[in-house]
Design a protein around this motif. Structure first.
Motif, PDB file in Angstrom:
ATOM      1  N   PRO A  65       0.813  -1.208   0.000  1.00 16.72           N
ATOM      2  CA  PRO A  65       0.000   0.000   0.000  1.00 16.72           C
ATOM      3  C   PRO A  65       0.851   1.265   0.000  1.00 16.72           C
ATOM      4  O   PRO A  65       1.877   1.327   0.666  1.00 16.72           O
ATOM      5  CB  PRO A  65      -0.798  -0.120   1.310  1.00 16.72           C
ATOM      6  N   THR A  66       0.406   2.272  -0.766  1.00 14.39           N
ATOM      7  CA  THR A  66       1.050   3.572  -0.690  1.00 14.39           C
ATOM      8  C   THR A  66       0.976   4.066   0.750  1.00 14.39           C
ATOM      9  O   THR A  66      -0.074   4.020   1.374  1.00 14.39           O
ATOM     10  CB  THR A  66       0.331   4.563  -1.621  1.00 14.39           C
ATOM     11  N   GLY A  67       2.071   4.536   1.275  1.00 14.88           N
ATOM     12  CA  GLY A  67       2.118   4.948   2.671  1.00 14.88           C
ATOM     13  C   GLY A  67       2.640   3.858   3.591  1.00 14.88           C
ATOM     14  O   GLY A  67       2.973   4.114   4.737  1.00 14.88           O
ATOM     15  N   ARG A  90       5.744   5.931  -1.813  1.00 14.78           N
ATOM     16  CA  ARG A  90       5.025   7.150  -2.196  1.00 14.78           C
ATOM     17  C   ARG A  90       4.097   6.959  -3.375  1.00 14.78           C
ATOM     18  O   ARG A  90       3.433   7.900  -3.795  1.00 14.78           O
ATOM     19  CB  ARG A  90       6.025   8.264  -2.519  1.00 14.78           C
ATOM     20  N   GLY A  91       4.020   5.772  -3.933  1.00 13.84           N
ATOM     21  CA  GLY A  91       3.137   5.555  -5.070  1.00 13.84           C
ATOM     22  C   GLY A  91       3.345   4.182  -5.658  1.00 13.84           C
ATOM     23  O   GLY A  91       4.157   3.399  -5.181  1.00 13.84           O
ATOM     24  N   ALA A  92       2.588   3.899  -6.729  1.00 18.35           N
ATOM     25  CA  ALA A  92       2.656   2.587  -7.363  1.00 18.35           C
ATOM     26  C   ALA A  92       4.042   2.345  -7.942  1.00 18.35           C
ATOM     27  O   ALA A  92       4.491   3.039  -8.834  1.00 18.35           O
ATOM     28  CB  ALA A  92       1.613   2.495  -8.461  1.00 18.35           C
ATOM     29  N   GLY A  93       4.737   1.381  -7.402  1.00 19.50           N
ATOM     30  CA  GLY A  93       6.062   1.051  -7.892  1.00 19.50           C
ATOM     31  C   GLY A  93       7.140   2.025  -7.493  1.00 19.50           C
ATOM     32  O   GLY A  93       8.218   2.036  -8.079  1.00 19.50           O
ATOM     33  N   GLY A  94       6.907   2.856  -6.497  1.00 26.58           N
ATOM     34  CA  GLY A  94       7.887   3.851  -6.074  1.00 26.58           C
ATOM     35  C   GLY A  94       7.381   5.232  -6.415  1.00 26.58           C
ATOM     36  O   GLY A  94       6.299   5.381  -6.962  1.00 26.58           O
ATOM     37  N   VAL A 172      14.524   2.261  -6.834  1.00 27.86           N
ATOM     38  CA  VAL A 172      14.041   1.038  -6.208  1.00 27.86           C
ATOM     39  C   VAL A 172      12.608   1.251  -5.755  1.00 27.86           C
ATOM     40  O   VAL A 172      12.153   2.390  -5.602  1.00 27.86           O
ATOM     41  CB  VAL A 172      14.900   0.628  -4.979  1.00 27.86           C
ATOM     42  N   THR A 173      11.888   0.157  -5.534  1.00 30.70           N
ATOM     43  CA  THR A 173      10.579   0.214  -4.897  1.00 30.70           C
ATOM     44  C   THR A 173      10.712  -0.334  -3.476  1.00 30.70           C
ATOM     45  O   THR A 173      11.706  -0.976  -3.142  1.00 30.70           O
ATOM     46  CB  THR A 173       9.543  -0.619  -5.668  1.00 30.70           C
ATOM     47  N   LEU A 174       9.696  -0.086  -2.682  1.00 35.11           N
ATOM     48  CA  LEU A 174       9.744  -0.585  -1.307  1.00 35.11           C
ATOM     49  C   LEU A 174       9.860  -2.105  -1.298  1.00 35.11           C
ATOM     50  O   LEU A 174      10.620  -2.680  -0.513  1.00 35.11           O
ATOM     51  CB  LEU A 174       8.500  -0.134  -0.546  1.00 35.11           C
ATOM     52  N   GLN A 175       9.141  -2.766  -2.183  1.00 32.18           N
ATOM     53  CA  GLN A 175       9.160  -4.225  -2.228  1.00 32.18           C
ATOM     54  C   GLN A 175      10.560  -4.751  -2.545  1.00 32.18           C
ATOM     55  O   GLN A 175      10.963  -5.809  -2.051  1.00 32.18           O
ATOM     56  CB  GLN A 175       8.157  -4.720  -3.280  1.00 32.18           C
TER      57      GLN A 175
END
Length: 220
Positions: A65-67, A90-94, A172-175
Motif C-alpha cells: 500500500p502507498t504509505g 510514495r506511489g505505485a512502484g515507487g 528502487v521500490t519498497l518491495q
C-alpha cells in the motif's frame, strides 16, 4: 364547458408526472434493493468491498500500500544502536522516501556515504571485515552502472554525533528493498566522479569501511 376543458390537460399532466416518478422509483429500487436509505439529501450509502486499507493508503502494483513503511535499526560493529532508517512508499512502484537519523553513536563528524546493500546480513563476511556479509551495493533488474540502484546521498554527521538526511529515490521500490540492508560508510561517496576512476571506485564510490548497518524490515 370552458372550465372542464382547462382541467383535463392539467389532470393529465399530473397523472403523467406521477407515473414517471413511480417508474423511476421502481428502477432505482431494482438497482439497489439492499442499500439503506440515507436521510441526507444528495448522498449515497458507502460501498465497501473486501478488507479496507489503512486511511490514505492505495494498493499499488507491488502489493504494497502507498504509505506503507519499512524500518531498519542501525547498529555499529559492537551491536550498539546508533540510529534508524525509515522507508515509505510514495506511489505505485515507487518512489521511496528514505529518512535516516543518527544520534548518540560513535560515527565521527563529517560526510558519510550511505547505500542499500544486497543482503540483509549485518555481520562479518569470510574476509572478516565489518558487515561485509551485506554484499555489494544493491542493483535491481538490469541495472549494472554506477551510481547503483541502492546508492543514497551522503549523510553529514555533526560534531555532537547527530545527523539526519531525507532522500527520495525512484531507482528502487519498497518491495525491492525489503530484506536488504542499509550501511553507513567511513567516507563520503564520490559516485565515481573522479578523473580516471578505477573499477573499484566505480563499484564502491570510495566510501571506505562500513561503520554501521541495519536490516530493512517491512512494517517494523
Amino acid at each position: 364547458m370552458t372550465g372542464s376543458r382547462k382541467s383535463r390537460p392539467t389532470t393529465l399532466r399530473i397523472a403523467a408526472a406521477l407515473a414517471s416518478a413511480g417508474a423511476l422509483g421502481v428502477v432505482l429500487a431494482g438497482c439497489t434493493p439492499d442499500e439503506p436509505v440515507s436521510d441526507v439529501k444528495g448522498t449515497t450509502p458507502p460501498v465497501i468491498s473486501d478488507v479496507p486499507l489503512p486511511p490514505g493508503s492505495v494498493e499499488n502494483q507491488d502489493n504494497v500500500p502507498t504509505g506503507q513503511q519499512a524500518k531498519a535499526e542501525i547498529k555499529n560493529e559492537d551491536g550498539d544502536r546508533v540510529g534508524e532508517a525509515t522507508f515509505v512508499a510514495r506511489g505505485a512502484g515507487g518512489p521511496v522516501t528514505v529518512t535516516v537519523k543518527v544520534a548518540g553513536g560513535d560515527i565521527p563528524a563529517g560526510f558519510h556515504g550511505m547505500h542499500i546493500h544486497t543482503n540483509g546480513q549485518c555481520a562479518p563476511g569470510p574476509d572478516g571485515e565489518a558487515f561485509s556479509a551485506a554484499g555489494g551495493h544493491l542493483q535491481v533488474g538490469d541495472a549494472n552502472a554506477h551510481p547503483s540502484s541502492g546508492d543514497l546521498i551522503s549523510m553529514n554527521i555533526l560534531k555532537d554525533g547527530t545527523g539526519e538526511t531525507v532522500t527520495v529515490t525512484d531507482a528502487v521500490t519498497l518491495q525491492q528493498i525489503i530484506g536488504k540492508s542499509i550501511i553507513i560508510h567511513e567516507k563520503p561517496d564520490n559516485f565515481g566522479n573522479v578523473p580516471n576512476p578505477s573499477p573499484n571506485t566505480l563499484k564502491t564510490g570510495d566510501a571506505g569501511a562500513r561503520l554501521a548497518c541495519g536490516v530493512i524490515e517491512l512494517g517494523a
